[in-house]
Scaffold this motif. Structure first.
Motif, PDB file in Angstrom:
ATOM      1  N   UNK A 146      47.611  53.555  38.294  1.00 38.20           N
ATOM      2  CA  UNK A 146      46.847  52.827  39.289  1.00 38.20           C
ATOM      3  C   UNK A 146      47.723  52.079  40.287  1.00 38.20           C
ATOM      4  N   UNK A 147      48.890  51.630  39.884  1.00 39.39           N
ATOM      5  CA  UNK A 147      49.786  50.981  40.840  1.00 39.39           C
ATOM      6  C   UNK A 147      50.151  51.982  41.934  1.00 39.39           C
ATOM      7  N   UNK A 148      50.530  53.167  41.523  1.00 43.90           N
ATOM      8  CA  UNK A 148      50.882  54.210  42.495  1.00 43.90           C
ATOM      9  C   UNK A 148      49.672  54.573  43.344  1.00 43.90           C
ATOM     10  N   UNK A 149      48.497  54.713  42.716  1.00 45.55           N
ATOM     11  CA  UNK A 149      47.286  55.063  43.457  1.00 45.55           C
ATOM     12  C   UNK A 149      47.018  54.055  44.574  1.00 45.55           C
ATOM     13  N   UNK A 150      46.992  52.762  44.228  1.00 46.98           N
ATOM     14  CA  UNK A 150      46.688  51.742  45.227  1.00 46.98           C
ATOM     15  C   UNK A 150      47.804  51.617  46.262  1.00 46.98           C
ATOM     16  N   UNK A 180      49.002  38.649  40.137  1.00 42.90           N
ATOM     17  CA  UNK A 180      48.221  38.178  41.279  1.00 42.90           C
ATOM     18  C   UNK A 180      48.813  38.691  42.588  1.00 42.90           C
ATOM     19  N   UNK A 181      50.109  38.523  42.768  1.00 38.54           N
ATOM     20  CA  UNK A 181      50.729  38.980  44.020  1.00 38.54           C
ATOM     21  C   UNK A 181      50.667  40.506  44.131  1.00 38.54           C
ATOM     22  N   UNK A 182      50.793  41.189  43.023  1.00 34.50           N
ATOM     23  CA  UNK A 182      50.716  42.648  43.034  1.00 34.50           C
ATOM     24  C   UNK A 182      49.314  43.102  43.450  1.00 34.50           C
ATOM     25  N   UNK A 183      48.296  42.528  42.841  1.00 31.13           N
ATOM     26  CA  UNK A 183      46.919  42.886  43.188  1.00 31.13           C
ATOM     27  C   UNK A 183      46.607  42.527  44.644  1.00 31.13           C
ATOM     28  N   UNK A 184      47.019  41.351  45.079  1.00 27.08           N
ATOM     29  CA  UNK A 184      46.780  40.948  46.467  1.00 27.08           C
ATOM     30  C   UNK A 184      47.476  41.881  47.446  1.00 27.08           C
ATOM     31  N   UNK A 185      48.697  42.242  47.145  1.00 24.86           N
ATOM     32  CA  UNK A 185      49.463  43.136  48.021  1.00 24.86           C
ATOM     33  C   UNK A 185      48.829  44.516  48.098  1.00 24.86           C
ATOM     34  N   UNK A 186      48.270  44.971  46.973  1.00 30.92           N
ATOM     35  CA  UNK A 186      47.670  46.305  46.922  1.00 30.92           C
ATOM     36  C   UNK A 186      46.181  46.307  47.278  1.00 30.92           C
ATOM     37  N   UNK A 187      45.667  45.133  47.667  1.00 32.90           N
ATOM     38  CA  UNK A 187      44.265  45.004  48.096  1.00 32.90           C
ATOM     39  C   UNK A 187      43.284  45.459  47.023  1.00 32.90           C
ATOM     40  N   UNK A 188      43.519  44.987  45.813  1.00 34.18           N
ATOM     41  CA  UNK A 188      42.617  45.307  44.707  1.00 34.18           C
ATOM     42  C   UNK A 188      42.585  44.106  43.764  1.00 34.18           C
ATOM     43  N   UNK A 189      41.719  44.167  42.787  1.00 36.19           N
ATOM     44  CA  UNK A 189      41.674  43.092  41.796  1.00 36.19           C
ATOM     45  C   UNK A 189      42.627  43.420  40.645  1.00 36.19           C
ATOM     46  N   UNK A 190      42.951  42.425  39.866  1.00 36.67           N
ATOM     47  CA  UNK A 190      43.785  42.657  38.685  1.00 36.67           C
ATOM     48  C   UNK A 190      43.062  43.609  37.738  1.00 36.67           C
ATOM     49  N   UNK A 191      41.749  43.429  37.600  1.00 36.02           N
ATOM     50  CA  UNK A 191      40.969  44.325  36.747  1.00 36.02           C
ATOM     51  C   UNK A 191      41.073  45.768  37.216  1.00 36.02           C
ATOM     52  N   UNK A 192      40.941  45.989  38.514  1.00 29.97           N
ATOM     53  CA  UNK A 192      41.047  47.359  39.045  1.00 29.97           C
ATOM     54  C   UNK A 192      42.449  47.936  38.806  1.00 29.97           C
ATOM     55  N   UNK A 193      43.425  47.097  38.915  1.00 31.81           N
ATOM     56  CA  UNK A 193      44.814  47.542  38.778  1.00 31.81           C
ATOM     57  C   UNK A 193      45.141  47.999  37.370  1.00 31.81           C
ATOM     58  N   UNK A 194      44.585  47.309  36.377  1.00 32.40           N
ATOM     59  CA  UNK A 194      44.957  47.604  34.983  1.00 32.40           C
ATOM     60  C   UNK A 194      43.830  48.144  34.131  1.00 32.40           C
ATOM     61  N   UNK A 195      42.701  48.445  34.742  1.00 31.88           N
ATOM     62  CA  UNK A 195      41.556  48.975  34.011  1.00 31.88           C
ATOM     63  C   UNK A 195      41.870  50.358  33.483  1.00 31.88           C
ATOM     64  N   UNK A 196      41.319  50.653  32.315  1.00 32.69           N
ATOM     65  CA  UNK A 196      41.460  51.993  31.741  1.00 32.69           C
ATOM     66  C   UNK A 196      40.430  52.955  32.332  1.00 32.69           C
ATOM     67  N   UNK A 197      39.446  52.421  33.045  1.00 30.53           N
ATOM     68  CA  UNK A 197      38.412  53.249  33.647  1.00 30.53           C
ATOM     69  C   UNK A 197      39.053  54.220  34.625  1.00 30.53           C
ATOM     70  N   UNK A 198      38.707  55.473  34.524  1.00 26.49           N
ATOM     71  CA  UNK A 198      39.335  56.484  35.380  1.00 26.49           C
ATOM     72  C   UNK A 198      38.762  56.491  36.788  1.00 26.49           C
ATOM     73  N   UNK A 199      37.639  55.833  37.010  1.00 26.27           N
ATOM     74  CA  UNK A 199      37.074  55.801  38.355  1.00 26.27           C
ATOM     75  C   UNK A 199      37.738  54.694  39.156  1.00 26.27           C
ATOM     76  N   UNK A 200      38.242  55.055  40.337  1.00 29.57           N
ATOM     77  CA  UNK A 200      38.915  54.081  41.196  1.00 29.57           C
ATOM     78  C   UNK A 200      38.107  53.916  42.439  1.00 29.57           C
TER      79      UNK A 200
END
Length: 65
Positions: free
Chosen positions: A3-7, A45-65
């Motif tokens: 997800x880091x790469x995706x975002x 926090x800075x990673x999620x903010x930089x990637x314009x997503x939430x921390x939950x979205x960044x590390x969620x196991x859910x395959x839907x992005x």
């Protein structure tokens, strides 16, 4: 999928650019993206903010992005 790469790719940012904004090396970002290491909690926090997503979205196991 990493997800880091995706975002990061979604906002057309290079690993080097992300590394600079988060305060780590490009090599650290590359390791995160291949699963060899993980960002420290104090970077979430800075990673999620930089990637314009939430921390939950960044590390969620859910395959839907």
């Amino acid at each position: 999928m990493n997800r880091i790469k995706f975002f990061r790719e979604k906002i057309q940012m290079t690993q080097a650019e992300l590394a600079q904004k988060v305060g780590v090396s490009q090599k650290a970002v590359a390791k995160w993206e291949v699963g060899k290491s993980h960002p420290r909690a104090d970077r979430f926090v800075v990673l999620a903010n930089t990637l314009h997503c939430s921390i939950d979205e960044l590390f969620s196991e859910d395959s839907q992005v």
